[in-house]
Design a protein around this motif. Sequence first.
Motif, short mmCIF file in Angstrom:
data_model
loop_
_atom_site.label_atom_id
_atom_site.label_comp_id
_atom_site.label_asym_id
_atom_site.label_seq_id
_atom_site.Cartn_x
_atom_site.Cartn_y
_atom_site.Cartn_z
N UNK A 181 -155.52 -6.39 -10.40
CA UNK A 181 -156.28 -5.96 -11.57
C UNK A 181 -156.15 -4.92 -12.21
N UNK A 182 -154.22 -4.69 -12.48
CA UNK A 182 -153.27 -4.14 -12.77
C UNK A 182 -151.71 -3.98 -13.27
N UNK A 183 -151.78 -3.60 -14.06
CA UNK A 183 -150.51 -3.90 -15.04
C UNK A 183 -148.65 -2.98 -14.58
N UNK A 184 -147.65 -3.67 -14.85
CA UNK A 184 -146.46 -2.70 -14.61
C UNK A 184 -146.89 -2.22 -15.65
N UNK B 254 -148.50 5.22 -9.73
CA UNK B 254 -148.07 4.57 -11.05
C UNK B 254 -147.30 2.82 -10.78
N UNK B 255 -147.87 1.77 -11.40
CA UNK B 255 -147.47 0.38 -10.88
C UNK B 255 -146.59 -0.02 -11.03
N UNK C 280 -146.74 -8.56 -7.87
CA UNK C 280 -146.05 -9.46 -7.19
C UNK C 280 -146.18 -11.08 -7.63
N UNK C 281 -146.27 -11.61 -6.55
CA UNK C 281 -146.56 -12.91 -6.64
C UNK C 281 -148.01 -13.95 -7.07
N UNK C 282 -148.55 -13.12 -5.78
CA UNK C 282 -149.94 -13.09 -6.31
C UNK C 282 -151.06 -12.77 -7.57
N UNK C 283 -150.01 -11.58 -8.66
CA UNK C 283 -150.65 -10.99 -9.38
C UNK C 283 -151.44 -9.86 -9.35
N UNK C 284 -150.81 -9.81 -7.89
CA UNK C 284 -151.70 -8.27 -7.84
C UNK C 284 -150.66 -6.87 -8.59
N UNK C 285 -150.89 -6.11 -8.72
CA UNK C 285 -149.66 -4.62 -9.16
C UNK C 285 -149.25 -4.22 -7.80
N UNK C 286 -148.32 -3.44 -8.08
CA UNK C 286 -147.52 -3.63 -6.89
C UNK C 286 -147.29 -1.63 -7.21
N UNK C 287 -147.92 -0.47 -6.15
CA UNK C 287 -147.61 0.69 -6.15
C UNK C 287 -146.47 1.50 -5.03
N UNK C 288 -145.36 2.11 -5.23
CA UNK C 288 -145.32 2.95 -3.78
C UNK C 288 -145.74 4.09 -3.27
N UNK C 289 -145.84 3.93 -2.66
CA UNK C 289 -146.70 5.58 -1.90
C UNK C 289 -145.53 5.76 -1.11
N UNK C 290 -144.44 6.84 -1.30
CA UNK C 290 -143.53 7.36 -0.18
C UNK C 290 -142.97 5.54 0.41
N UNK C 291 -142.29 4.61 -0.51
CA UNK C 291 -141.84 3.40 0.49
C UNK C 291 -142.71 2.71 1.16
N UNK D 196 -148.31 -2.98 4.35
CA UNK D 196 -148.55 -2.86 3.15
C UNK D 196 -149.65 -2.66 3.51
N UNK D 197 -150.34 -2.09 1.95
CA UNK D 197 -151.67 -2.00 2.35
C UNK D 197 -152.38 -2.35 0.68
N UNK D 198 -153.59 -2.35 0.55
CA UNK D 198 -154.39 -2.86 -0.39
C UNK D 198 -154.90 -1.85 -1.27
N UNK D 199 -155.61 -1.70 -1.99
CA UNK D 199 -156.34 0.19 -2.83
C UNK D 199 -156.90 -1.09 -4.30
N UNK D 200 -158.25 -0.74 -4.70
CA UNK D 200 -158.79 -0.63 -5.54
C UNK D 200 -158.75 0.64 -6.75
#
Length: 257
Positions: A231-234, A208-209, A213-224, A249-253
């Motif tokens: 390309x995602x929105x809150x 779940x987004x 973030x400031x670069x425009x990427x959606x941020x999701x948390x997996x166990x913190x 941190x990591x990146x996912x598509x």
Amino acid sequence: MTRKDDYYNRAKQQGYRARSAYKLKQIDETADLFDRGDTVVDLGAAPGGWLQVAAEEVGEGGTVIGVDLQRIDELESEAVETLRGDMTEEKTRDKLRDRMDGRQADVVVSDMAPNMTGQYDLDHARSVHLARQAFKTAREVLAPGGDFVVKVFQGRDLDDFREEVGEAFEYVRTVSPEASRDSSSEVFLVGKGQITAPVEEGDRIEVEIESVGSEGDGIAKVEGYTLFVPGTEAGDTVEVVVDDIKPKFGFADRADE
Ligand code: SAM
């Protein structure tokens, strides 16, 4: 003069307790291990050459905890604490964790070596066993992004062990410092940037987004742990494939694109 005598004499002149101090200096030069104020754990630390080098690098604001089977004579630096124990025993790891009192280590180094029998395979197997204990300890006490150095004698299990270490760090290198004796079969594995992510590259998961973030990427948390998903929105719930794992941190598509 041979190289061996050279390092031995330099250690005497410069006040280091062991010529092995130069090995850690040389590893630090290639791998950039220490910062001022760091917390360092040194396994197999007697008589204290590595403790001296680490204490110089972290300064008075840092902490260096040395563990060995042998007693370690007190050092001048106030940054250094010592603990006597066998690192193959759970109770020594418990004592170390108590001593750390909730702090995490920035660097774990191990110069532990077995008593040599002269039988190449046996000495190698014992060395790998000690190195695995050091790795286990590092996984328990290192901070995300922390570094690990471990001595291992070359032999048939080295590649497998290097692969195990490689999976836990951003990358792993094999270093043979000039100060190691020519006759020695020792190498040092250096793991940089411990990874503590709960997911691996290639994992397909639903997230779940939470925000953008400031670069425009959606941020999701997996166990913190933070995953950036372009390309995602809150508020979106999306299936993603994990693409790149860094220590913190990591990146996912998106899987649907
Ligand atoms: N880095 C040290 C220095 O610069 O002074 C020298 C370390 S010496 C090569 C290896 C040390 O590993 C020995 O002091 C030995 O007692 C220690 N050692 C071997 N097995 C150990 C174990 N199971 N637990 C703790 N220390 C161990």
